[in-house]
Every structure is written in structure tokens, then in C-alpha cells.
Design a protein around this motif. Structure first.
Motif, PDB file in Angstrom:
ATOM      1  N   TYR A   4      -4.689   2.729   7.260  1.00  0.00           N
ATOM      2  CA  TYR A   4      -5.269   1.662   8.090  1.00  0.00           C
ATOM      3  C   TYR A   4      -6.539   1.087   7.471  1.00  0.00           C
ATOM      4  CZ  TYR A   4      -9.360   4.079  10.073  1.00  0.00           C
ATOM      5  OH  TYR A   4     -10.577   4.666  10.246  1.00  0.00           O
ATOM      6  N   GLU A   5      -7.251   1.910   6.678  1.00  0.00           N
ATOM      7  CA  GLU A   5      -8.500   1.446   6.080  1.00  0.00           C
ATOM      8  C   GLU A   5      -8.270   0.370   5.023  1.00  0.00           C
ATOM      9  OE1 GLU A   5     -10.383   4.878   4.508  1.00  0.00           O
ATOM     10  OE2 GLU A   5     -10.885   5.744   6.472  1.00  0.00           O
ATOM     11  N   TYR A   6      -7.055   0.317   4.454  1.00  0.00           N
ATOM     12  CA  TYR A   6      -6.754  -0.633   3.390  1.00  0.00           C
ATOM     13  C   TYR A   6      -6.150  -1.932   3.912  1.00  0.00           C
ATOM     14  CZ  TYR A   6      -6.981   3.797   0.817  1.00  0.00           C
ATOM     15  OH  TYR A   6      -7.367   5.011   0.309  1.00  0.00           O
ATOM     16  N   ASP A  38      -3.629   7.628   8.874  1.00  0.00           N
ATOM     17  CA  ASP A  38      -5.066   7.770   9.072  1.00  0.00           C
ATOM     18  C   ASP A  38      -5.867   7.317   7.854  1.00  0.00           C
ATOM     19  OD1 ASP A  38      -4.818   8.766  11.642  1.00  0.00           O
ATOM     20  OD2 ASP A  38      -4.638  10.842  10.964  1.00  0.00           O
ATOM     21  N   GLU A  39      -5.173   7.181   6.706  1.00  0.00           N
ATOM     22  CA  GLU A  39      -5.812   6.632   5.516  1.00  0.00           C
ATOM     23  C   GLU A  39      -5.426   5.173   5.309  1.00  0.00           C
ATOM     24  OE1 GLU A  39      -5.688   7.084   0.621  1.00  0.00           O
ATOM     25  OE2 GLU A  39      -4.444   8.379   1.876  1.00  0.00           O
ATOM     26  N   GLN A  57      -8.110  -3.581   9.816  1.00  0.00           N
ATOM     27  CA  GLN A  57      -8.077  -2.142  10.070  1.00  0.00           C
ATOM     28  C   GLN A  57      -7.469  -1.805  11.446  1.00  0.00           C
ATOM     29  OE1 GLN A  57     -12.005  -0.471   9.334  1.00  0.00           O
ATOM     30  NE2 GLN A  57     -11.610  -0.409   7.135  1.00  0.00           N
ATOM     31  N   THR A  78       0.820  -1.201   0.000  1.00  0.00           N
ATOM     32  CA  THR A  78       0.000   0.000   0.000  1.00  0.00           C
ATOM     33  C   THR A  78       0.861   1.262   0.000  1.00  0.00           C
ATOM     34  OG1 THR A  78      -1.757  -1.164   1.197  1.00  0.00           O
ATOM     35  CG2 THR A  78      -1.817   1.246   1.235  1.00  0.00           C
ATOM     36  N   HIS A 138      -5.400   0.137  14.384  1.00  0.00           N
ATOM     37  CA  HIS A 138      -5.477   1.538  14.771  1.00  0.00           C
ATOM     38  C   HIS A 138      -4.401   2.345  14.029  1.00  0.00           C
ATOM     39  CE1 HIS A 138      -5.357   5.161  17.270  1.00  0.00           C
ATOM     40  NE2 HIS A 138      -6.574   4.813  17.691  1.00  0.00           N
ATOM     41  N   PRO A 139      -4.725   3.585  13.593  1.00  0.00           N
ATOM     42  CA  PRO A 139      -3.738   4.409  12.884  1.00  0.00           C
ATOM     43  C   PRO A 139      -2.422   4.587  13.648  1.00  0.00           C
ATOM     44  CG  PRO A 139      -5.911   5.380  12.661  1.00  0.00           C
ATOM     45  CD  PRO A 139      -6.064   4.234  13.620  1.00  0.00           C
TER      46      PRO A 139
END
Length: 476
Positions: free
Chosen positions: A29-31, A26-27, A35, A13, A37-38
Motif C-alpha cells: 500500500y505504501e507504493y 501491509d507493504e 496509499q 508492484t 488501506h492494506p
């Protein structure tokens, strides 16, 4: 290592996003699976940053590192930085109290420094407990801090010091060279720094490294040089043996083994105090590892100007740079000493910057690509047959002015073939030979019409430079 993060997915990523926009935990972690924590992702990115070529910005995002070489920063420190001095004084207060420089604790530290100096001078084994580590730091952090930057100049001036570099600092001590390296490099440098330090010095080292910036990643391995696998850290761009060779059981074999971990375009810096024993010991290691035609070569400063020759003189040469201001912690310890009316102060201050060093490489690069010509230049190895004659020769300036006050200026020189020491002495200063005193340490000089004499008192050859002797700077 941060748990709960799929490292393969994280790297994939980050490699994609770095070409599009700043990598933001902060972006990201969504991928990632689960998921995480950031904050956990940010910690994992920091651990992967060097291999990914990413530097962390003040806003917590990561961007591609600058691939340009590190520039020369105009290194000439006037003082040991306050931030490091405060950290060291904090350690002294923690161990001994606010009045650490006086009373029993001050007497103990002064006795420890005296013992360390004697053990180094005699070449004895040195052992470090917590008190010795602090005494060593008080006495040596400032001068070791300053010295390393001057040696790094030789690499940076030829754009051979990467901004992104992995460092292995063998025998890192209390951190003088590490802190000097940190401050020498630009703020956007990306560093994977590994220190080897098995003694109590490591406790001081870890505290001092706490003052480094976020993209100067540090790992302290509490292992001996003999037991550690240098290839376990990956390819090393800068291999540093700073003021440790005299403490190794077999320094030649140890450095030789560690050179296997050096990147093809990496450099090995050997650094030693300027005193006779440690300086000539360092030079002996350099010479043992760099025979003519071997795989390891001398980048500088003691250049081999005759490719088929190697020097065999005593090899005592060192550079000297402007002294530092006396740091407060040294002044406090020195001022608190009880002295007799005839005792001079200064026993516990150490701000003179005198050091010996060698830079080794395996890619054939030299600081300057200059070689002597047998049709034009005499060899210092053949100085005996030229005694009382005038010669032309090519030589490296290997000292500042070594003369006593009011004596003729005197400089050690070498061409890489010398069997006995040689000194250029200026008996008649003129515009023709002005380049000799003006040239920096390590400069290559061409001598024309120098008189060769034997100095029986010193057991050395003198190259007498009279007013009509021409000395030209070939390469600074």
C-alpha cells in the motif's frame, strides 16, 4: 471490484516484488497512489491473483503459484464430506425448520425428488424453484461430487490438469462437480472458477461454494448457457458440462460455441448420469463434435482406434465406482417416509457412483496414443462378415462386468468404428484372458483368437473369449 486502488500500479508492484519476497499488502500500500488501506489492497490482490499467478498464504501474503501439473490424489471418496453435508442441512433447516425431513416439509421434498426423477427419465423440461433446488441437492450432490474426480483422473495421470486453471462450469447446478473438483485439486492450486446457473440452484450453489478455500476463487453467473458469452471470462483450461446437456435446447451447438473459449491445451469434460437417455444423449453430442479429421478430438475414454472412422452404435457406456456411505441428510429423508409392509427403503438415497463421460481436446492429444493396424486387426464395423470366425482386434473396454449373477462375465467394448454394439463375453476364464476382467474402464485391449457371434436377442455382436483366447492389456 475493489475501488480506490490503481490496478496498473498494483500489478506492476506485485510483479516486481514476487521475484524478490512475498507480496505483503501491509507493504504494497505504501507504493500505491493515495496509499489505500492494506485491507483494500489485499482485496484487490485477491481479485488480481489469478492473472498475476499468486496464491495467498495463511499469513495474508502472496507468493508465486506452483506451476507443476496437479497430481492424481488417489481419488476414491468413501463419503460426502461432512463440511458440505452440514452446509446443506443448514439450508434445509433455514427453509423448513429442524424437523425438515418429517411432516409436510418432508412429504414435499420426497414428492419433489420423485417428480425430478420422473422428468429426467422422460426427458421433459425441468424447472427449479427453491424447493426443487434443495431436493436436487439432497439427491444428487453426493454422486455428482464423486463422479467428477474419477473423470479428472484421466487428465491428471498424463499431467494435463494444471494446478493453475480457469474453469467454466456450465449448468453448475447445486455444486456437486464444483466441490468434487475443489477437493480433487491440491491445496496449493490456484483456481478461477466460473459457474453458469440461471435457476434457484444458484442459491444453493453459492452457499456450498462458501466452503471452498481462499485460492479457489468463485464467480456465479446467473445466466443461461445460450445467452452467456464464454469468452468473457478469458481462456478456459477446463470447460465442464456436468449433468446438464439433457437440459440444453441445442446441446451440440452450445458445446461447440463454448469450445471457442478453450485454451489451446485445455480440456472439455462432458459428464452425464449413466441412465440410457442422458448417457446416449451425451455420447451423441461427443460424436457430433468429433468427426474424423475435425478440429476437436476425443481424448478419452471412448478412443477412436481407427483414425478414419467414427462409431454409430447406440453408445450407451458408463463407468461404475465404489458407492458412497449414505449421508445423514438422505437417511433422514428416507427413514421418515411412510411405507407399507412390503415397501423397501432406499427410494431417497442415491450413493451409487455410475456415470458417463467424455473428454474433448483441440490439440490432438489422446489419453493413450494407440491405433489399430489394418494388417493385424479386424474392425468392429466389419463384424458381420466375421460372424462364426475367429479374429484379432484392438478394442477399448467400455464397461465394468455387466453380467447377471452366475452368468459369464460380459463387457462392452468398442474400437471407434462400431455400427452396432459389441460385447466381450468370457466363456472360459484363463491366465490368457485374465486382463479382460482385470483391466480398468477405458483400457485398450488386444484380442487374439476371439470368436465373433451375433446375439439376436440383444441386436449386438459378441466376442467370445474361450480359455485359449488371448487378451492382453495394451494400455491401462
Amino acid at each position: 471490484m475493489s475501488a480506490g486502488v490503481d490496478r496498473e500500479e498494483l500489478r506492476s508492484t506485485a510483479k516486481y516484488l514476487r521475484n524478490v519476497r512475498p507480496v505483503d499488502p501491509d507493504e504494497v500500500y505504501e507504493y500505491l497512489p493515495g496509499q489505500p488501506h492494506p485491507a483494500v489492497v489485499r482485496r484487490a490482490l485477491r481479485e488480481e491473483a489469478f492473472d498475476l499467478g499468486l496464491v495467498e498464504r495463511d499469513d495474508g501474503t502472496f507468493v508465486p503459484a506452483n506451476d507443476d501439473p496437479a497430481p492424481r490424489p488417489g481419488w476414491e471418496p468413501e463419503a460426502f464430506p461432512d463440511a458440505y453435508a452440514y452446509e446443506l442441512e443448514g439450508l434445509l433447516v433455514e427453509r423448513y425448520g429442524r424437523e425438515w425431513a418429517t411432516g409436510e416439509s418432508g412429504d414435499g421434498l420426497r414428492a419433489t425428488i420423485r417428480r425430478l426423477k420422473e422428468e429426467y427419465y422422460q426427458g421433459w423440461d425441468v424447472e427449479y424453484d427453491a424447493d426443487a433446488a434443495l431436493g436436487y441437492a439432497v439427491y444428487h450432490l453426493p454422486d455428482f461430487y464423486a463422479a467428477v474426480g474419477y473423470a479428472l483422473d484421466d487428465l491428471a495421470e498424463r499431467e494435463l490438469l494444471p494446478r493453475r486453471l480457469r474453469v467454466l462450469d456450465v449448468g453448475a447446478g447445486t455444486g456437486g462437480p464444483a466441490l468434487g473438483l475443489h477437493d480433487y485439486l491440491p491445496d496449493d492450486a490456484l483456481v478461477d472458477y466460473h459457474a453458469l446457473e440461471p435457476s434457484a440452484n444458484a442459491d444453493v450453489l453459492e452457499r456450498m461454494l462458501g466452503e471452498t478455500r481462499r485460492n479457489f476463487g468463485t464467480t456465479v453467473h446467473r445466466s443461461t448457457a445460450e445467452s452467456f458469452d464464454p469468452e468473457s471470462v478469458g481462456e478456459v483450461d477446463l470447460l465442464l458440462f456436468g449433468n446438464v446437456l439433457s437440459e440444453l435446447r441445442d446441446p451440440e451447438a452450445t458445446v461447440d460455441r463454448y469450445l471457442d473459449a478453450l485454451a489451446p491445451d485445455g480440456s472439455c469434460l462432458l459428464l452425464a448420469p449413466a441412465d440410457l437417455n442422458t448417457s446416449t444423449g451425451m455420447r451423441a453430442v461427443e460424436r457430433a463434435l468429433t468427426p474424423p479429421g475435425g478440429d476437436v478430438g476425443v481424448y478419452g475414454p471412448d478412443l477412436r482406434l481407427w483414425p478414419d472412422a467414427a462409431p454409430s452404435d447406440r453408445g450407451w457406456s458408463f463407468d461404475e465406482r465404489p458407492s458412497l456411505a449414505v449421508p445423514g441428510f438422505q437417511a433422514r429423508l428416507d427413514d421418515a417416509e411412510r411405507r407399507g409392509p412390503d415397501d423397501e427403503p432406499g427410494t431417497f438415497t442415491n450413493v451409487d457412483v455410475r456415470f458417463s463421460y467424455a473428454l474433448l481436446r483441440t490439440d490432438g492429444r489422446r489419453r493413450v496414443d494407440v491405433r489399430a493396424d489394418p494388417d493385424r486387426h479386424a474392425r468392429l464395423a466389419e463384424a458381420e462378415r466375421h460372424v462364426t470366425n475367429r479374429v484379432n482386434l484392438l478394442a477399448v473396454k467400455l464397461s465394468r462386468d455387466l453380467s447377471d449373477p452366475k452368468a459369464n462375465p460380459l463387457f462392452k467394448v468398442g474400437d471407434g468404428s462400431e455400427e452396432l454394439e459389441a460385447y466381450a463375453v468370457v466363456t472360459g476364464e484363463s491366465a490368457l484372458n485374465r486382463d479382460l476382467p482385470d483391466a480398468p474402464y477405458g483400457a485398450v485391449l488386444a484380442f487374439e483368437n476371439a470368436l465373433v457371434l451375433w446375439n439376436d436377442d440383444e441386436g449386438a455382436y459378441n466376442l467370445v473369449c474361450e480359455a485359449e483366447t488371448v487378451v492382453d492389456l495394451v494400455a491401462p
